[in-house]
Design a protein around this motif. Structure first.
Motif, PDB file in Angstrom:
ATOM      1  N   ILE A  78       6.176  -4.392   6.870  1.00  0.00           N
ATOM      2  CA  ILE A  78       7.552  -3.693   6.604  1.00  0.00           C
ATOM      3  C   ILE A  78       7.183  -2.217   6.139  1.00  0.00           C
ATOM      4  N   THR A  79       7.474  -1.108   6.470  1.00  0.00           N
ATOM      5  CA  THR A  79       7.291   0.228   6.217  1.00  0.00           C
ATOM      6  C   THR A  79       8.573   0.858   5.689  1.00  0.00           C
ATOM      7  N   TRP A  80       8.425   1.640   4.483  1.00  0.00           N
ATOM      8  CA  TRP A  80       9.427   1.883   4.020  1.00  0.00           C
ATOM      9  C   TRP A  80       8.852   3.734   3.595  1.00  0.00           C
ATOM     10  N   VAL A  81       9.721   4.741   4.053  1.00  0.00           N
ATOM     11  CA  VAL A  81       9.332   5.930   3.803  1.00  0.00           C
ATOM     12  C   VAL A  81       9.850   6.551   2.657  1.00  0.00           C
ATOM     13  N   LEU A  82       9.049   7.198   1.787  1.00  0.00           N
ATOM     14  CA  LEU A  82       9.526   7.995   0.722  1.00  0.00           C
ATOM     15  C   LEU A  82       9.991   9.502   1.103  1.00  0.00           C
ATOM     16  N   ASN A  88       0.636  -1.142   0.160  1.00  0.00           N
ATOM     17  CA  ASN A  88       0.032   0.064   0.035  1.00  0.00           C
ATOM     18  C   ASN A  88       0.901   1.228  -0.045  1.00  0.00           C
ATOM     19  N   GLU A  89       0.737   2.244  -0.856  1.00  0.00           N
ATOM     20  CA  GLU A  89       1.453   3.516  -0.969  1.00  0.00           C
ATOM     21  C   GLU A  89       0.442   4.381  -0.182  1.00  0.00           C
ATOM     22  N   GLU A  90       0.745   4.871   0.941  1.00  0.00           N
ATOM     23  CA  GLU A  90       0.073   5.696   1.699  1.00  0.00           C
ATOM     24  C   GLU A  90       0.295   7.250   1.406  1.00  0.00           C
ATOM     25  N   CYS A  91      -0.423   8.134   1.304  1.00  0.00           N
ATOM     26  CA  CYS A  91       0.033   9.726   1.077  1.00  0.00           C
ATOM     27  C   CYS A  91      -1.012  10.245   2.381  1.00  0.00           C
ATOM     28  N   LEU A  92      -0.268  10.883   3.246  1.00  0.00           N
ATOM     29  CA  LEU A  92      -0.876  11.371   4.392  1.00  0.00           C
ATOM     30  C   LEU A  92      -0.782  12.835   4.355  1.00  0.00           C
ATOM     31  N   ASP A  93      -1.920  13.731   4.436  1.00  0.00           N
ATOM     32  CA  ASP A  93      -1.817  15.182   4.425  1.00  0.00           C
ATOM     33  C   ASP A  93      -1.087  15.369   5.764  1.00  0.00           C
ATOM     34  N   PRO A  94      -0.649  16.773   6.089  1.00  0.00           N
ATOM     35  CA  PRO A  94       0.051  17.007   7.300  1.00  0.00           C
ATOM     36  C   PRO A  94      -0.978  16.990   8.605  1.00  0.00           C
ATOM     37  N   GLY A  95      -0.595  16.433   9.719  1.00  0.00           N
ATOM     38  CA  GLY A  95      -1.155  16.082  10.641  1.00  0.00           C
ATOM     39  C   GLY A  95      -2.210  14.694  10.567  1.00  0.00           C
ATOM     40  N   ALA A  96      -2.417  14.254   9.226  1.00  0.00           N
ATOM     41  CA  ALA A  96      -3.245  13.100   9.197  1.00  0.00           C
ATOM     42  C   ALA A  96      -2.781  11.862   9.746  1.00  0.00           C
ATOM     43  N   PRO A 123      12.911   8.863   5.546  1.00  0.00           N
ATOM     44  CA  PRO A 123      13.555   8.160   4.315  1.00  0.00           C
ATOM     45  C   PRO A 123      14.886   7.724   4.565  1.00  0.00           C
ATOM     46  N   GLY A 124      15.157   6.478   4.024  1.00  0.00           N
ATOM     47  CA  GLY A 124      16.510   5.842   4.234  1.00  0.00           C
ATOM     48  C   GLY A 124      16.607   4.615   5.443  1.00  0.00           C
ATOM     49  N   GLU A 125      15.156   4.665   6.147  1.00  0.00           N
ATOM     50  CA  GLU A 125      15.310   3.719   7.552  1.00  0.00           C
ATOM     51  C   GLU A 125      14.186   2.805   6.907  1.00  0.00           C
ATOM     52  N   LEU A 183       3.099  13.316   3.929  1.00  0.00           N
ATOM     53  CA  LEU A 183       4.030  12.127   4.018  1.00  0.00           C
ATOM     54  C   LEU A 183       3.576  11.114   2.959  1.00  0.00           C
ATOM     55  N   ARG A 184       4.624  10.482   2.562  1.00  0.00           N
ATOM     56  CA  ARG A 184       4.325   9.483   1.685  1.00  0.00           C
ATOM     57  C   ARG A 184       5.205   8.128   1.824  1.00  0.00           C
ATOM     58  N   PHE A 185       4.529   6.984   2.113  1.00  0.00           N
ATOM     59  CA  PHE A 185       5.274   5.888   2.520  1.00  0.00           C
ATOM     60  C   PHE A 185       4.691   4.524   1.952  1.00  0.00           C
ATOM     61  N   LEU A 186       5.532   3.440   1.718  1.00  0.00           N
ATOM     62  CA  LEU A 186       5.253   2.222   1.504  1.00  0.00           C
ATOM     63  C   LEU A 186       5.029   1.421   2.473  1.00  0.00           C
ATOM     64  N   GLN A 187       3.544   0.362   2.646  1.00  0.00           N
ATOM     65  CA  GLN A 187       3.601  -0.543   3.812  1.00  0.00           C
ATOM     66  C   GLN A 187       3.184  -1.881   3.068  1.00  0.00           C
ATOM     67  N   MET A 188       4.155  -2.665   3.355  1.00  0.00           N
ATOM     68  CA  MET A 188       4.112  -3.947   2.487  1.00  0.00           C
ATOM     69  C   MET A 188       3.799  -5.160   3.692  1.00  0.00           C
ATOM     70  N   MET A 189       3.050  -6.159   3.563  1.00  0.00           N
ATOM     71  CA  MET A 189       2.524  -7.201   4.166  1.00  0.00           C
ATOM     72  C   MET A 189       2.781  -8.560   3.854  1.00  0.00           C
ATOM     73  N   VAL A 190       3.489  -9.369   4.706  1.00  0.00           N
ATOM     74  CA  VAL A 190       3.975 -10.633   3.961  1.00  0.00           C
ATOM     75  C   VAL A 190       3.290 -11.785   4.924  1.00  0.00           C
ATOM     76  N   ALA A 191       2.968 -12.712   4.642  1.00  0.00           N
ATOM     77  CA  ALA A 191       2.215 -14.051   5.401  1.00  0.00           C
ATOM     78  C   ALA A 191       3.352 -14.588   6.157  1.00  0.00           C
ATOM     79  N   PRO A 192       3.203 -15.140   7.362  1.00  0.00           N
ATOM     80  CA  PRO A 192       4.100 -16.180   7.868  1.00  0.00           C
ATOM     81  C   PRO A 192       4.276 -17.318   7.173  1.00  0.00           C
TER      82      PRO A 192
END
Length: 244
Positions: free
Chosen positions: A79-83, A58-66, A101-103, A126-135
């Motif tokens: 797993i979360t990757w901030v862009l 999921n590519e998440e785009c959040l307005d300021p404060g959201a 970003p970079g973390e 804010l823009r980040f990717l959140q990835m989900m993997v099954a066990p």
């Protein structure tokens, strides 16, 4: 991981599926826009529920404060990757902090975890990717999944080659690469590869890919990626035993 072929030896063909950025389903809510690479929430496509153990990107785009108020996940690796911007995070393990970003952040929500996620800035998006993997099946069958766990670390990698970001378990690995125009990298030669362009533009297996585009490849033979502009890619590799 670089993989080399003999000069003049053609790369084996791989079955490919390309998902363009504007083909992804979208969810909009209170200052948040989410673009889904898989079925998620109210968006269901029976032909797009998983790729190997990968269940969501999921590519998440959040307005300021959201942000997202406290919500629960279980039996999933997150797993979360901030862009762009800064993500503020707090969860039921008592962990709180920010991701830049970079973390990369990894939350193992096997037994269940509740967390909140917000844009840490009142002024910048804010823009980040959140990835989900099954066990794995073995992990799901275990009588005691154990408590949730959390880890976060900086990535200091050189440009021009795939950096191993995270190995969730044997055969399940996330790579990232920062590429200058003309750089060529080759991703692992067997199993499944899920590649997303997070910045810039590349050619993957002969297909032109722009920011937000996804290519999924299966079979044998390395997936060659060439940057046409300054670019960043994220790629999951799943070894054959993870999807046989």
């Amino acid at each position: 991981m670089r993989i080399f072929r003999r000069r003049g030896e053609p790369a084996p063909r791989r079955p490919l599926r390309v998902i363009r950025a504007d083909e992804r389903a979208q969810t909009r809510r209170d200052g948040i826009t989410t673009r889904h690479s898989f079925s998620y929430g109210d968006h269901y496509d029976p032909d797009n529920v998983a790729f190997g153990p990968l269940r969501a990107v999921n590519e998440e785009c959040l307005d300021p404060g959201a942000g997202y108020d406290s919500h629960r996940h279980s039996d999933v690796e997150i797993i979360t990757w901030v862009l762009d911007g800064v993500l503020a995070h707090e969860d039921s393990t008592g962990t709180r902090g920010v991701v830049r970003p970079g973390e990369v952040q990894h939350v193992s929500a096997r037994a269940g975890v509740e967390h909140t996620e917000r844009n840490a800035s009142e002024h910048e998006p804010l823009r980040f990717l959140q990835m989900m993997v099954a066990p794995s099946e073995a992990e799901l069958a275990a009588p005691d999944p154990g408590p949730p766990s959390y880890r976060q670390w900086d990535l200091q990698g050189a440009r021009g080659y795939p950096l191993e970001v995270l190995q969730l378990r044997e055969g399940v690995t996330l790579y990232a690469a920062l590429l200058d125009p003309g750089d060529v990298v080759e991703l692992p030669e067997d199993g499944l590869v899920h590649l997303q362009v997070t910045r810039g533009a590349v050619e993957g297996a002969g297909v032109a890919l722009d920011t937000g585009d996804v290519v999924r490849a299966s079979g044998r033979g390395p997936l060659a990626v060439r940057a046409t502009t300054s670019s960043e890619i994220l790629a999951w590799h799943f070894a054959p035993k993870e999807h046989d």
